[in-house]
Design an enzyme around this catalytic site. Structure first.
Site, short mmCIF file in Angstrom:
data_model
loop_
_atom_site.label_atom_id
_atom_site.label_comp_id
_atom_site.label_asym_id
_atom_site.label_seq_id
_atom_site.Cartn_x
_atom_site.Cartn_y
_atom_site.Cartn_z
N LYS A 70 39.03 57.74 -1.61
CA LYS A 70 39.68 56.47 -1.24
C LYS A 70 40.64 56.07 -2.32
O LYS A 70 40.29 56.10 -3.51
CB LYS A 70 38.59 55.39 -1.11
N LYS A 94 35.89 52.75 -10.00
CA LYS A 94 36.09 51.41 -9.44
C LYS A 94 35.17 51.21 -8.22
O LYS A 94 34.46 50.21 -8.11
CB LYS A 94 37.56 51.27 -9.03
N LYS A 106 43.98 59.38 -4.94
CA LYS A 106 45.25 58.65 -5.14
C LYS A 106 46.38 59.59 -4.81
O LYS A 106 46.28 60.80 -4.99
CB LYS A 106 45.36 58.19 -6.59
N THR A 190 43.41 41.86 -4.21
CA THR A 190 43.43 42.33 -5.60
C THR A 190 43.58 41.14 -6.54
O THR A 190 42.81 41.01 -7.51
CB THR A 190 44.59 43.34 -5.80
N ASN A 221 52.40 42.04 -6.18
CA ASN A 221 51.35 41.46 -5.34
C ASN A 221 50.16 41.00 -6.17
O ASN A 221 49.73 39.84 -6.09
CB ASN A 221 50.93 42.49 -4.28
N SER A 350 39.63 46.73 1.41
CA SER A 350 39.93 47.94 2.19
C SER A 350 38.65 48.45 2.87
O SER A 350 38.66 48.89 4.03
CB SER A 350 40.48 49.05 1.29
#
Ligand code: GLU
Length: 418
Positions: A70, A94, A106, A190, A221, A350
């Site tokens: 992920k 994380k 990623k 986030t 963001n 997510s």
């Protein structure tokens, strides 16, 4: 900005620092320091003038012991194989620190999206999605937004994937727009976890958030939402920056108004309420209660860390401090709350989006924000418990001790290993 420090080596050092406090075995730790696989691609994309341009792209699948890979996809000229490997590893730890059932991945494309038309970016994204198709899926590897990507790119990836697969599978990617299967609260998630981490950190350290001076480096963001939400808690956001430079006002800005200015003009730099302009480095060394680095990796290296005067640092970016900077700040009693906790709100929501997609049952924003708060506060408590019980040097090591142990447990308890 330090160009010297390789983020993949930083990740490995962070894992080693935690491993020193764990009884995991060198062989297992060695495995947890390297990606399982890295896909390297060359995308051929037609420009609007009919010529074809080659773009280098990567997807790193770091570890899948706790669930599907992920993590986001980044568009940036500095994307490299090692950067993507590091970012995919940070995703593993994380997801483990907030205890959601994912491994880490990623991706990235070496591109400055500002130099391309929307049609060109769409062709590039769809070309990337076609190449990724055999590797991604809601049970295998689930991309999401990262630097310079957002709902638009996720919608293109989902559409390309579903068209080629001949079925709907909205959970193949998260961070989509609401009308194509996205979740309420995902865009702010986030920044919201940065605020929640700062709030918990201040309460843990017996510091007042009301009236605290805050500097935010990076106003994308994560940074802009974090600034607005700490402002809502009564803090004064006295400095913000983006790649154009930093602005300062001792009485504090209205972060939502600064964001509107940036949306209209493209940068924060000529915002009318600014008393003083400064460089990003000057912002990072301001004497504030809370510093939020929210841009890219390696914003603070060991040299710059010598000049940091903030009391608390909460990392909104991935990897903004080098390991050398960590050592300097630990010695100086500056409390750093790490990226893998503080910015984990993005991947946590997510996860909620993916759950909603799989159930075809959608939650109101209040439920999303309540569940997010529960995950972040519980992760914060696990981290401070480990910090105190094991007498750890700093909160980053505490986060890695908790996270690495969870990945090791998943790996060993799979039954395939001694
Ligand atoms: N790119 C974000 C991160 O670095 C979000 C990843 C996700 O939602 O999968 O955490």
């Amino acid at each position: 900005m330090s160009g010297e420090v390789n983020p993949f080596e930083s990740l490995q050092e962070q894992i080693d620092d935690a491993a020193a406090y764990l009884d995991a075995g060198d062989d297992v730790i060695e495995r947890l320091k390297h990606p399982e696989r890295v896909l390297e691609l060359n995308l051929s994309v037609e420009r609007d003038d009919g010529t074809v341009e080659r773009f280098e792209a990567f997807r790193s699948e770091f570890n899948g012991d706790r669930g599907p890979y992920k993590g986001g996809i980044r568009y940036h000229p500095n994307v490299s194989r090692d950067e993507v490997k590091a970012l995919s590893g940070w995703m593993v730890y994380k997801c483990a620190v907030v205890d959601i059932p994912y491994g880490g991945g990623k991706g990235g494309v070496v591109v400055n999206p500002a130099e391309y038309s929307t049609a060109e970016l769409e062709r590039m994204t769809r070309a990337f999605a076609e190449e990724l198709r055999p590797f991604i899926g809601e049970d295998t590897d689930i991309p999401a937004p990262d630097v310079n990507t957002g709902q638009r790119e996720m919608n293109w990836i989902k559409d390309t994937y579903e068209t080629l697969e001949g079925r709907t599978e909205p959970g193949v990617v998260t961070g989509k727009s609401l009308d194509t299967g996205g979740s309420e609260g995902r865009v702010e998630a986030t920044g919201r976890s940065v605020m929640l981490t700062a709030r918990e950190a201040f309460s843990y350290l017996d510091k007042e958030m009301e009236g605290a001076d805050v500097a935010v480096q990076g106003f994308g963001n994560a940074g802009s939402v974090a600034a607005s939400l700490v402002d809502d808690l009564g803090a004064d956001v006295v400095a913000v920056s983006d790649s154009s430079g930093a602005i300062y006002n001792a009485d504090g800005f209205d972060p939502r108004d600064v964001k509107q200015h940036k949306n209209e003009t493209g940068s924060v730099s000529d915002y009318a309420e600014s008393e003083e302009s400064m460089t990003n480095e000057e912002l990072l060394t301001l004497d504030v209660d809370l510093l939020i680095p929210a841009a890219l990796e390696n914003a603070i290296d060991a040299d710059l860390a010598e000049d940091v005067r903030a009391d608390v640092v909460v990392e909104a970016a991935n990897g903004p401090l080098t390991p050398g900077a960590d050592d300097v700040l630990t010695d100086a009693d500056v409390y750093v709350f790490p990226d893998i906790l503080a910015n984990a709100g993005g991947v946590t929501v997510s996860y909620f989006e993916w759950v909603q997609n799989r159930q075809r049952f959608y939650w109101p924003e209040e439920r999303v924000n309540d569940e997010l708060e529960r995950h972040i506060v519980s992760a914060f408590d696990d981290l401070t418990e480990a910090f105190e019980r094991r007498d750890l040097p700093n909160f980053r090591t505490a986060a890695y001790v908790v996270a690495v142990q969870r990945v090791v447990d998943a790996y060993r308890k799979s039954g395939n290993w001694p």
